[in-house]
Design an enzyme around this catalytic site. Structure first.
Site, PDB file in Angstrom:
ATOM      1  N   GLY A 214       1.903  -1.579  33.283  1.00  0.00           N
ATOM      2  CA  GLY A 214       0.636  -1.070  33.803  1.00  0.00           C
ATOM      3  C   GLY A 214      -0.331  -0.761  32.685  1.00  0.00           C
ATOM      4  O   GLY A 214      -0.089  -1.127  31.536  1.00  0.00           O
ATOM      5  N   ASN A 215      -1.411  -0.110  33.004  1.00  0.00           N
ATOM      6  CA  ASN A 215      -2.362   0.276  31.968  1.00  0.00           C
ATOM      7  C   ASN A 215      -2.999   1.621  32.307  1.00  0.00           C
ATOM      8  O   ASN A 215      -2.736   2.192  33.360  1.00  0.00           O
ATOM      9  CB  ASN A 215      -3.406  -0.822  31.754  1.00  0.00           C
ATOM     10  CG  ASN A 215      -4.248  -1.039  32.987  1.00  0.00           C
ATOM     11  OD1 ASN A 215      -5.016  -0.179  33.391  1.00  0.00           O
ATOM     12  ND2 ASN A 215      -4.077  -2.196  33.623  1.00  0.00           N
TER      13      ASN A 215
END
Ligand code: CTP
Length: 411
Positions: A214-215
């Site tokens: 993810g980020n």
């Protein structure tokens, strides 16, 4: 006199009056000068001492207190924003028909500033033809009537008519205040009749049922864009990836997880959109294989190798293969600058590569921007324009972006 923004919080007589306490607190804590004007019925739910303590000012519901100060005219005249939360069916009716039978309705009649009404009532009342007509009259005259939320109402029933989250009302009000200040007192609803799509948040690519790539995107800028567009009258679809923010009212919210889901939702919504703003941070890569079961540690201490494949570039895709030739497409670029070029040079090159009409370039050197309330940007246009947006709230940046979209839509 004060140079803080002067906000009047009107409170009508509904059970949701208690939620206005949080709204008042948010305004005072963020440096606004707040005057609370409850109706007599609101005082049945929450007493005047509570409002006085939260706002730091005396509170009156009638026009007979401090008559020498002419409060029924002065409070409205001096306000930068009037918000009524909750606005009951009765309050909407009185406001729509110009009654001035208490301090709040008198204030609404004398206000020259933007007015935001946040209705809360039972679904039957909200859907009644009389209420619908009153809301239509108020909107026609430029009042911003926020859509009520769906959910639990007083008692056991649920449905449309719930007061939106106070945090949500607050954000909308800040956007309206910002807008009216920028535009020198006028409140432009320049996106009425337009459909816009905004993506927000960061996508996740699963490795197994519990792990993902993810980020750090919080979704704040995308949500600010969605709210700002709604305030300016647009029909807004917000495609949100893994966000934990209150649902913006008056906005169609679609939740997605991965980049492929984001792509499907954006492409479907973009088919009849006047503008698409890609504020989301889609994961550029996904694991080639997703394990159906949790990946276990190997006994020999070795670590698994994860093979990745590239995700589609949604922004480049809709820019090069446009669902509507006249739509304005906006991308974002988070740049740090490197030996190959400055932040702006890299931004220009990305604008060309992606093929969008506007590119909002953020300097993210040093981890700035993510999760913060403020932002700073340069909005590059394919027509060669470069609009500098100095550090400001994400709401203010959102309005600056819509200003550019409106400029291009008018071509
Ligand atoms: N974007 C997209 N689809 C992707 C990746 C990015 O639509 N798979 C969009 C983002 O929403 C944003 C813009 O593209 O509007 C820029 O994203 P950025 O991450 O800067 O682009 P990259 O192509 O990843 O750039 P770089 O080559 O610098 O990694």
């Amino acid at each position: 006199m004060t140079d803080r923004p002067r906000v009047v919080v009107g409170v009508a007589g509904g059970i949701a009056a208690y939620k206005a306490c949080e709204l008042v607190r948010r305004f005072t804590e963020s440096g606004h000068d707040v005057t609370v004007v409850p109706t007599q019925a609101a005082l049945e739910f929450v007493g005047a001492p509570t409002w006085a303590a939260l706002s730091g000012k005396p509170v009156a519901a009638d026009v007979w207190s401090n008559v020498h100060e002419v409060p029924h005219v002065r409070i409205g005249q001096e306000a930068d924003l009037v918000v009524v939360a909750p606005a009951t069916a009765d309050l909407l009716a009185r406001a729509a028909h110009g009654l001035a039978d208490d301090l709040l309705t008198s204030t609404l009649l004398t206000a020259r500033c933007p007015v935001v009404l946040a209705p809360a009532m039972h679904t039957e009342m909200w859907e009644n033809a009389a209420t619908e007509a009153n809301v239509a009259i108020l909107r026609e005259r430029g009042t911003l009537v926020i859509e009520p939320a769906d959910g639990r109402l007083t008692g056991k029933d649920t449905g449309r008519g719930r007061l939106p989250d106070p945090a949500e009302i607050f954000e909308t009000c800040v956007g309206v205040l910002q807008r009216s200040r920028d535009a020198d007192g006028t409140f432009a609803r320049d996106l009425v009749g337009r459909r816009v799509v905004v993506s927000a948040g960061g996508t996740r690519e699963h490795l197994d049922p519990v792990r993902f790539l993810g980020n750090r995107s919080s979704g704040l800028q995308g949500y600010a864009l969605a709210r700002a567009a709604a305030v300016r009258g647009a029909e807004v679809t917000l495609v949100a990836a893994n966000t934990e923010l209150p649902d913006p009212s008056g906005v169609t919210l679609l939740r997605v997880g991965s980049t492929a889901e984001l792509q499907d939702a954006v492409l479907a919504a973009a088919a009849d959109a006047d503008a698409v703003v890609m504020a989301a941070a889609p994961a550029d890569f996904r694991p080639t294989k997703v394990s159906d079961t949790k990946i276990k540690k190997a006994g020999d201490g070795s670590a698994p190798t994860i093979e990745l494949e590239q995700n589609p570039d949604i922004l480049a895709g809709i820019s090069h293969d446009r669902p509507r030739p006249d739509a304005v497409i906006v991308g974002f670029a988070a740049e740090t600058g490197d030996e190959t070029g400055s932040v702006l040079e890299l931004g220009r090159a990305k604008l060309e590569r992606k093929g969008c009409d506007l590119l909002v370039v953020n300097d993210v050197g040093g981890g700035r921007v993510f999760g913060e309330a403020d932002n700073q940007a340069v909005i590059l246009g394919r027509d060669g324009t470069a609009v500098d947006v100095p550090r400001a709230s994400k709401v203010a940046v959102a309005h600056a972006i819509w200003d550019q979209v409106v400029r291009l839509l008018a071509r």
